[in-house]
Structures are given as structure tokens and as C-alpha cells.
Design an enzyme around this catalytic site. Sequence first.
Site, PDB file in Angstrom:
ATOM      1  N   ARG A  23       0.334  -1.054  -0.033  1.00 52.25           N
ATOM      2  CA  ARG A  23       0.030   0.095  -0.302  1.00 52.25           C
ATOM      3  C   ARG A  23       0.605   1.041   0.009  1.00 52.25           C
ATOM      4  O   ARG A  23       0.612   2.253  -0.246  1.00 52.25           O
ATOM      5  CB  ARG A  23      -0.864  -0.056   1.821  1.00 52.25           C
ATOM      6  CG  ARG A  23      -1.751  -0.885   1.306  1.00 52.25           C
ATOM      7  CD  ARG A  23      -2.366  -1.066   2.874  1.00 52.25           C
ATOM      8  NE  ARG A  23      -1.238  -1.436   3.754  1.00 52.25           N
ATOM      9  CZ  ARG A  23      -1.863  -1.434   5.386  1.00 52.25           C
ATOM     10  NH1 ARG A  23      -2.789  -1.087   5.159  1.00 52.25           N
ATOM     11  NH2 ARG A  23      -0.950  -1.416   5.368  1.00 52.25           N
ATOM     12  N   GLU A  28       6.930   7.111  11.410  1.00 53.06           N
ATOM     13  CA  GLU A  28       6.109   7.750  12.857  1.00 53.06           C
ATOM     14  C   GLU A  28       8.218   9.325  12.919  1.00 53.06           C
ATOM     15  O   GLU A  28       8.657   8.645  12.896  1.00 53.06           O
ATOM     16  CB  GLU A  28       6.680   6.848  14.457  1.00 53.06           C
ATOM     17  CG  GLU A  28       6.404   8.035  15.236  1.00 53.06           C
ATOM     18  CD  GLU A  28       6.431   7.200  16.539  1.00 53.06           C
ATOM     19  OE1 GLU A  28       7.635   6.706  17.365  1.00 53.06           O
ATOM     20  OE2 GLU A  28       5.314   6.426  16.866  1.00 53.06           O
ATOM     21  N   GLN A  46       7.561  25.523  16.379  1.00 51.39           N
ATOM     22  CA  GLN A  46       7.008  26.397  14.926  1.00 51.39           C
ATOM     23  C   GLN A  46       7.072  25.152  14.410  1.00 51.39           C
ATOM     24  O   GLN A  46       8.203  24.755  14.125  1.00 51.39           O
ATOM     25  CB  GLN A  46       7.792  27.261  14.727  1.00 51.39           C
ATOM     26  CG  GLN A  46       7.581  27.522  13.238  1.00 51.39           C
ATOM     27  CD  GLN A  46       7.864  29.402  13.019  1.00 51.39           C
ATOM     28  OE1 GLN A  46       7.476  29.668  14.590  1.00 51.39           O
ATOM     29  NE2 GLN A  46       8.005  29.403  12.738  1.00 51.39           N
ATOM     30  N   ASP A  47       6.082  24.306  12.884  1.00 50.67           N
ATOM     31  CA  ASP A  47       6.867  24.081  12.223  1.00 50.67           C
ATOM     32  C   ASP A  47       6.229  24.387  10.971  1.00 50.67           C
ATOM     33  O   ASP A  47       5.622  25.426  10.540  1.00 50.67           O
ATOM     34  CB  ASP A  47       6.038  22.761  12.086  1.00 50.67           C
ATOM     35  CG  ASP A  47       5.813  21.585  12.613  1.00 50.67           C
ATOM     36  OD1 ASP A  47       6.846  21.429  13.656  1.00 50.67           O
ATOM     37  OD2 ASP A  47       4.802  20.617  13.166  1.00 50.67           O
ATOM     38  N   ASN A  48       7.237  24.336   9.618  1.00 51.71           N
ATOM     39  CA  ASN A  48       7.313  25.157   8.842  1.00 51.71           C
ATOM     40  C   ASN A  48       7.682  24.233   7.548  1.00 51.71           C
ATOM     41  O   ASN A  48       7.681  23.391   7.736  1.00 51.71           O
ATOM     42  CB  ASN A  48       8.827  26.051   8.646  1.00 51.71           C
ATOM     43  CG  ASN A  48       8.973  27.041   9.425  1.00 51.71           C
ATOM     44  OD1 ASN A  48       7.931  27.537  10.052  1.00 51.71           O
ATOM     45  ND2 ASN A  48      10.065  27.101   9.968  1.00 51.71           N
ATOM     46  N   ARG A  58      18.156  26.393  -1.310  1.00 51.70           N
ATOM     47  CA  ARG A  58      18.023  27.409  -0.629  1.00 51.70           C
ATOM     48  C   ARG A  58      18.996  27.903  -0.070  1.00 51.70           C
ATOM     49  O   ARG A  58      19.749  26.784   0.733  1.00 51.70           O
ATOM     50  CB  ARG A  58      16.205  27.031   0.248  1.00 51.70           C
ATOM     51  CG  ARG A  58      15.545  27.145  -0.948  1.00 51.70           C
ATOM     52  CD  ARG A  58      14.099  26.838  -0.052  1.00 51.70           C
ATOM     53  NE  ARG A  58      12.525  26.448  -1.583  1.00 51.70           N
ATOM     54  CZ  ARG A  58      11.891  27.856  -1.435  1.00 51.70           C
ATOM     55  NH1 ARG A  58      12.121  28.924  -0.850  1.00 51.70           N
ATOM     56  NH2 ARG A  58      11.252  27.211  -1.728  1.00 51.70           N
ATOM     57  N   HIS A  61      20.959  30.072   5.928  1.00 50.47           N
ATOM     58  CA  HIS A  61      20.149  31.021   6.280  1.00 50.47           C
ATOM     59  C   HIS A  61      20.400  30.122   7.779  1.00 50.47           C
ATOM     60  O   HIS A  61      21.144  28.935   8.322  1.00 50.47           O
ATOM     61  CB  HIS A  61      18.601  30.474   6.183  1.00 50.47           C
ATOM     62  CG  HIS A  61      18.204  30.984   4.640  1.00 50.47           C
ATOM     63  ND1 HIS A  61      17.378  30.107   4.347  1.00 50.47           N
ATOM     64  CD2 HIS A  61      18.624  32.029   3.623  1.00 50.47           C
ATOM     65  CE1 HIS A  61      17.249  30.845   2.783  1.00 50.47           C
ATOM     66  NE2 HIS A  61      18.226  31.492   2.794  1.00 50.47           N
ATOM     67  N   LYS A  70      16.826  23.361  14.108  1.00 54.13           N
ATOM     68  CA  LYS A  70      15.962  22.975  13.112  1.00 54.13           C
ATOM     69  C   LYS A  70      16.039  20.929  13.182  1.00 54.13           C
ATOM     70  O   LYS A  70      17.408  21.013  12.769  1.00 54.13           O
ATOM     71  CB  LYS A  70      15.826  23.713  11.891  1.00 54.13           C
ATOM     72  CG  LYS A  70      15.642  25.016  11.876  1.00 54.13           C
ATOM     73  CD  LYS A  70      16.580  25.814  10.204  1.00 54.13           C
ATOM     74  CE  LYS A  70      16.379  26.843  10.376  1.00 54.13           C
ATOM     75  NZ  LYS A  70      16.351  27.209   9.153  1.00 54.13           N
ATOM     76  N   HIS A 117      22.109  26.625   7.858  1.00 53.13           N
ATOM     77  CA  HIS A 117      21.431  25.897   6.592  1.00 53.13           C
ATOM     78  C   HIS A 117      20.683  25.817   5.344  1.00 53.13           C
ATOM     79  O   HIS A 117      20.543  27.093   5.310  1.00 53.13           O
ATOM     80  CB  HIS A 117      20.019  24.866   7.670  1.00 53.13           C
ATOM     81  CG  HIS A 117      18.905  24.681   6.913  1.00 53.13           C
ATOM     82  ND1 HIS A 117      17.843  24.442   6.291  1.00 53.13           N
ATOM     83  CD2 HIS A 117      19.713  23.007   6.636  1.00 53.13           C
ATOM     84  CE1 HIS A 117      17.520  23.703   5.956  1.00 53.13           C
ATOM     85  NE2 HIS A 117      18.492  22.093   6.293  1.00 53.13           N
ATOM     86  N   TYR A 131      10.096  21.333   8.252  1.00 56.88           N
ATOM     87  CA  TYR A 131      11.255  21.588   9.367  1.00 56.88           C
ATOM     88  C   TYR A 131      10.224  21.739  11.132  1.00 56.88           C
ATOM     89  O   TYR A 131       9.085  22.247  11.392  1.00 56.88           O
ATOM     90  CB  TYR A 131      11.430  23.335   9.577  1.00 56.88           C
ATOM     91  CG  TYR A 131      11.680  23.757   7.770  1.00 56.88           C
ATOM     92  CD1 TYR A 131      13.613  24.206   8.241  1.00 56.88           C
ATOM     93  CD2 TYR A 131      12.006  23.401   6.398  1.00 56.88           C
ATOM     94  CE1 TYR A 131      13.907  24.748   7.054  1.00 56.88           C
ATOM     95  CE2 TYR A 131      12.664  23.820   5.635  1.00 56.88           C
ATOM     96  CZ  TYR A 131      13.148  24.169   5.336  1.00 56.88           C
ATOM     97  OH  TYR A 131      13.890  24.776   4.293  1.00 56.88           O
ATOM     98  N   GLU A 142      16.905  37.294  11.568  1.00 60.41           N
ATOM     99  CA  GLU A 142      17.702  36.173  10.643  1.00 60.41           C
ATOM    100  C   GLU A 142      19.126  37.224   9.650  1.00 60.41           C
ATOM    101  O   GLU A 142      18.787  37.950   9.732  1.00 60.41           O
ATOM    102  CB  GLU A 142      16.047  35.783   9.682  1.00 60.41           C
ATOM    103  CG  GLU A 142      16.205  36.969   8.808  1.00 60.41           C
ATOM    104  CD  GLU A 142      15.191  36.183   7.786  1.00 60.41           C
ATOM    105  OE1 GLU A 142      14.888  35.711   7.625  1.00 60.41           O
ATOM    106  OE2 GLU A 142      14.472  38.003   7.256  1.00 60.41           O
ATOM    107  N   ASP A 167      18.965  35.318  -1.531  1.00 65.88           N
ATOM    108  CA  ASP A 167      19.800  34.692  -1.413  1.00 65.88           C
ATOM    109  C   ASP A 167      20.799  34.563  -2.372  1.00 65.88           C
ATOM    110  O   ASP A 167      22.596  34.223  -1.647  1.00 65.88           O
ATOM    111  CB  ASP A 167      19.423  32.807  -1.782  1.00 65.88           C
ATOM    112  CG  ASP A 167      18.302  32.257  -0.685  1.00 65.88           C
ATOM    113  OD1 ASP A 167      18.525  33.010   0.470  1.00 65.88           O
ATOM    114  OD2 ASP A 167      18.621  31.493  -0.344  1.00 65.88           O
TER     115      ASP A 167
END
Length: 186
Positions: A23, A28, A46-48, A58, A61, A70, A117, A131, A142, A167
Site C-alpha cells: 500500500r 513515525e 513551530q513547524d515550517n 535555498r 540561512h 531545526k 542551513h 522543519y 535572520e 539568497d
Amino acid sequence: MQIQDCKIAGLKIIRLDVHKDSRGFFIERFQARRFAEAGLPANFIQDNHSHSNPGVLRGLHYQYNPAQGKLVGATSGRVWDMAVDIRPGSPTFGQHHAVELSGDNGTLFWIPAGFAHGFCVLGNEPADMLYKVTAEYNKDSEGGIRFNDPKLAIAWPVKQPLVSDRDKALQSWKDYCAKPPTWEKA
């Protein structure tokens, strides 16, 4: 879950258990107790989520106030994920480490505060990255270092990357070294 220390202190590769059958698969990705028992942060705030097209690069940073760690992983596609030690006084200052993350390899990369990163998308498919971070985003603290700075000598596997104007305009490694930020704990 298997945890591997990298050659640069603080960086960790986490290989998750991937349960596959006809399937598809189940992974997890995070379980607070298991992460805490392994000495990894378990209190992410926080989740990004980023979506990037093939050839996109990218980075590099970082966030210094509050300092942000992260936990990164891909949910689709493939990326070459990079961390550069930018901790003044660190014995591995300026060194970097990379790992391939993909939507089905069950690999996460822990990048603590004090690292820059970045990543590039491998192959012909877009990539989605998730993230989990240890501090809220703060635009005023930043920073970044140019991905192609010759002093860092990173051999990115994408020859003609698609890079944002922002960037491309990040500071050089020399400028970072001349005036690194004051790192504050999260």
C-alpha cells in the site's frame, strides 16, 4: 530509530523506521519521549513547510535571536541538505556536512543553533521539506551566507541552481567572520 553523530559536534542524522508494504509506507516522524531519551530536543514550537521545484537551492540561512535549531526532513522528492558550523570559537568553525533526505528514506537531520542551513533539490521532481524549529521566526535576527562562497568550498550537486535574488545577495563568509552575531539561547 537510529541516531548517528556527524563529524561536526551537535549535528545528528536520525534514521527512522520505515514500515513498507504493497500500500505504501508509514513513518513515525516525531515522538517527544523517544527524542528526549535520545538527547534530542522534544519541545519544538513551530513547524515550517517548504515546496521547491527541481534545481532550486535555498540558503544558507540562520537565526540568532532567539537562536533557532531545526529538525529537517523531506516528505516528497529528494534534497541534499547542508549545515555549516558558524559558531565562533568552535573547532569545526566553517566546516560543513551534508546528507540526502527524501520522501521515503526515513531520514531526518538535526541542525542545532549556531549553524547555517541550506538545501538543493535533486532529480526531476519537486521536493517538500518539513522543519520543526526550537524558536519562533524573528525576521529581525535572520541572517545568511552566500551558498557559493569560495571560502566555504561547498560542492553543491546542482550545477546551475535556481537561487532567489535574496539568497544571491547574502553576505560573504569573510563578512560573517568579521562581524558574527551574538547568539542568544532560545
